[in-house]
Design a protein around this motif. Sequence first.
Motif, PDB file in Angstrom:
ATOM      1  N   TYR A   2      24.861   3.573  31.417  1.00 33.08           N
ATOM      2  CA  TYR A   2      24.944   3.687  32.870  1.00 33.08           C
ATOM      3  C   TYR A   2      25.899   2.634  33.435  1.00 33.08           C
ATOM      4  CZ  TYR A   2      20.575   6.367  32.641  1.00 33.08           C
ATOM      5  OH  TYR A   2      19.613   7.293  32.365  1.00 33.08           O
ATOM      6  N   TYR A   3      26.606   3.021  34.482  1.00 30.66           N
ATOM      7  CA  TYR A   3      27.326   2.029  35.278  1.00 30.66           C
ATOM      8  C   TYR A   3      26.280   1.351  36.152  1.00 30.66           C
ATOM      9  CZ  TYR A   3      31.805   4.127  34.078  1.00 30.66           C
ATOM     10  OH  TYR A   3      32.905   4.586  33.400  1.00 30.66           O
ATOM     11  N   ARG A   4      26.411   0.048  36.315  1.00 31.59           N
ATOM     12  CA  ARG A   4      25.477  -0.702  37.149  1.00 31.59           C
ATOM     13  C   ARG A   4      26.266  -1.666  38.014  1.00 31.59           C
ATOM     14  NH1 ARG A   4      21.157  -3.281  33.650  1.00 31.59           N
ATOM     15  NH2 ARG A   4      19.936  -3.203  35.524  1.00 31.59           N
ATOM     16  N   ILE A   5      25.615  -2.170  39.039  1.00 27.54           N
ATOM     17  CA  ILE A   5      26.247  -3.120  39.948  1.00 27.54           C
ATOM     18  C   ILE A   5      25.453  -4.413  39.900  1.00 27.54           C
ATOM     19  CG2 ILE A   5      26.901  -3.592  42.333  1.00 27.54           C
ATOM     20  CD1 ILE A   5      26.861  -0.477  42.732  1.00 27.54           C
ATOM     21  N   GLN A   6      26.131  -5.493  39.584  1.00 28.28           N
ATOM     22  CA  GLN A   6      25.486  -6.809  39.599  1.00 28.28           C
ATOM     23  C   GLN A   6      25.720  -7.427  40.965  1.00 28.28           C
ATOM     24  OE1 GLN A   6      25.743  -9.405  36.132  1.00 28.28           O
ATOM     25  NE2 GLN A   6      26.359 -11.048  37.514  1.00 28.28           N
ATOM     26  N   VAL A   7      24.623  -7.738  41.657  1.00 30.58           N
ATOM     27  CA  VAL A   7      24.753  -8.266  43.024  1.00 30.58           C
ATOM     28  C   VAL A   7      24.577  -9.776  43.106  1.00 30.58           C
ATOM     29  CG1 VAL A   7      24.144  -6.117  44.181  1.00 30.58           C
ATOM     30  CG2 VAL A   7      22.343  -7.705  43.532  1.00 30.58           C
ATOM     31  N   GLY A   8      24.054 -10.392  42.073  1.00 29.08           N
ATOM     32  CA  GLY A   8      23.880 -11.841  42.103  1.00 29.08           C
ATOM     33  C   GLY A   8      23.244 -12.351  40.830  1.00 29.08           C
ATOM     34  N   PHE A   9      23.227 -13.674  40.698  1.00 28.24           N
ATOM     35  CA  PHE A   9      22.621 -14.285  39.524  1.00 28.24           C
ATOM     36  C   PHE A   9      22.207 -15.712  39.859  1.00 28.24           C
ATOM     37  CE2 PHE A   9      27.093 -15.221  39.347  1.00 28.24           C
ATOM     38  CZ  PHE A   9      27.159 -16.544  38.937  1.00 28.24           C
ATOM     39  N   GLY A  10      21.422 -16.303  38.982  1.00 26.34           N
ATOM     40  CA  GLY A  10      20.971 -17.685  39.176  1.00 26.34           C
ATOM     41  C   GLY A  10      19.640 -17.918  38.493  1.00 26.34           C
ATOM     42  N   THR A  11      18.867 -18.820  39.065  1.00 28.22           N
ATOM     43  CA  THR A  11      17.544 -19.099  38.521  1.00 28.22           C
ATOM     44  C   THR A  11      16.647 -17.896  38.761  1.00 28.22           C
ATOM     45  OG1 THR A  11      16.719 -20.009  40.601  1.00 28.22           O
ATOM     46  CG2 THR A  11      17.780 -21.564  39.065  1.00 28.22           C
ATOM     47  N   TYR A  12      15.492 -17.903  38.126  1.00 26.61           N
ATOM     48  CA  TYR A  12      14.569 -16.783  38.299  1.00 26.61           C
ATOM     49  C   TYR A  12      14.123 -16.656  39.757  1.00 26.61           C
ATOM     50  CZ  TYR A  12      10.800 -13.498  37.496  1.00 26.61           C
ATOM     51  OH  TYR A  12       9.989 -12.386  37.538  1.00 26.61           O
ATOM     52  N   ALA A  13      13.857 -17.780  40.402  1.00 24.20           N
ATOM     53  CA  ALA A  13      13.439 -17.758  41.817  1.00 24.20           C
ATOM     54  C   ALA A  13      14.542 -17.164  42.692  1.00 24.20           C
ATOM     55  CB  ALA A  13      13.079 -19.158  42.286  1.00 24.20           C
ATOM     56  N   ARG A  14      15.774 -17.560  42.444  1.00 24.48           N
ATOM     57  CA  ARG A  14      16.901 -17.027  43.229  1.00 24.48           C
ATOM     58  C   ARG A  14      17.078 -15.531  42.963  1.00 24.48           C
ATOM     59  NH1 ARG A  14      22.736 -16.555  43.199  1.00 24.48           N
ATOM     60  NH2 ARG A  14      23.468 -16.907  45.340  1.00 24.48           N
ATOM     61  N   ALA A  15      16.947 -15.134  41.704  1.00 27.47           N
ATOM     62  CA  ALA A  15      17.082 -13.719  41.356  1.00 27.47           C
ATOM     63  C   ALA A  15      16.003 -12.881  42.040  1.00 27.47           C
ATOM     64  CB  ALA A  15      17.031 -13.544  39.846  1.00 27.47           C
ATOM     65  N   GLN A  16      14.782 -13.398  42.090  1.00 25.43           N
ATOM     66  CA  GLN A  16      13.703 -12.690  42.784  1.00 25.43           C
ATOM     67  C   GLN A  16      14.017 -12.534  44.269  1.00 25.43           C
ATOM     68  OE1 GLN A  16      10.310 -15.152  41.565  1.00 25.43           O
ATOM     69  NE2 GLN A  16       9.421 -13.319  40.635  1.00 25.43           N
ATOM     70  N   ARG A  17      14.567 -13.586  44.868  1.00 27.08           N
ATOM     71  CA  ARG A  17      14.925 -13.543  46.292  1.00 27.08           C
ATOM     72  C   ARG A  17      16.023 -12.490  46.535  1.00 27.08           C
ATOM     73  NH1 ARG A  17      15.492 -18.571  46.665  1.00 27.08           N
ATOM     74  NH2 ARG A  17      17.742 -18.707  46.439  1.00 27.08           N
ATOM     75  N   ILE A  18      17.039 -12.488  45.674  1.00 25.99           N
ATOM     76  CA  ILE A  18      18.127 -11.514  45.817  1.00 25.99           C
ATOM     77  C   ILE A  18      17.589 -10.094  45.643  1.00 25.99           C
ATOM     78  CG2 ILE A  18      20.264 -10.666  44.780  1.00 25.99           C
ATOM     79  CD1 ILE A  18      20.890 -13.615  44.035  1.00 25.99           C
TER      80      ILE A  18
END
Length: 120
Positions: free
Chosen positions: A48-64
């Motif tokens: 599948y093609y996917r879109i990555q919208v952000g990255f970082g710590t687990y807490a930041r990823a949950q927020r995004i």
Amino acid sequence: MKALAYITFTVLTLSFTHAQKGKVNIEQDERITELLEVYKSAIENSGYYRIQVGFGTYARAQRIKSEVDVDFPGLYSKIDFDSPTYRVRVGRFKTKIEAERKFNEVRKKYPQAMLLKPSK
């Protein structure tokens, strides 16, 4: 002679058919279930093609991910761990044109977004 051969063949056939009865018990290591889950997760993202919208710590990823779920409620979203960071990826697009259309829409809200090609 034919009768003797026929009788012998019939007796042997009947004895083999009765020998086929039995019960099979399969004992499976409990870790196989865990391995299957890992495999399903890996397969789920391939092709599948996917879109990555952000990255970082687990807490930041949950927020995004929470923000993405609000901004694009119909779009599949998931947090993937790719050492050393957590990455928020959305969508499962079979075709490139479908992925590019959604990518243009997502990028308006998340300018750092990247379109990811399917893994082989």
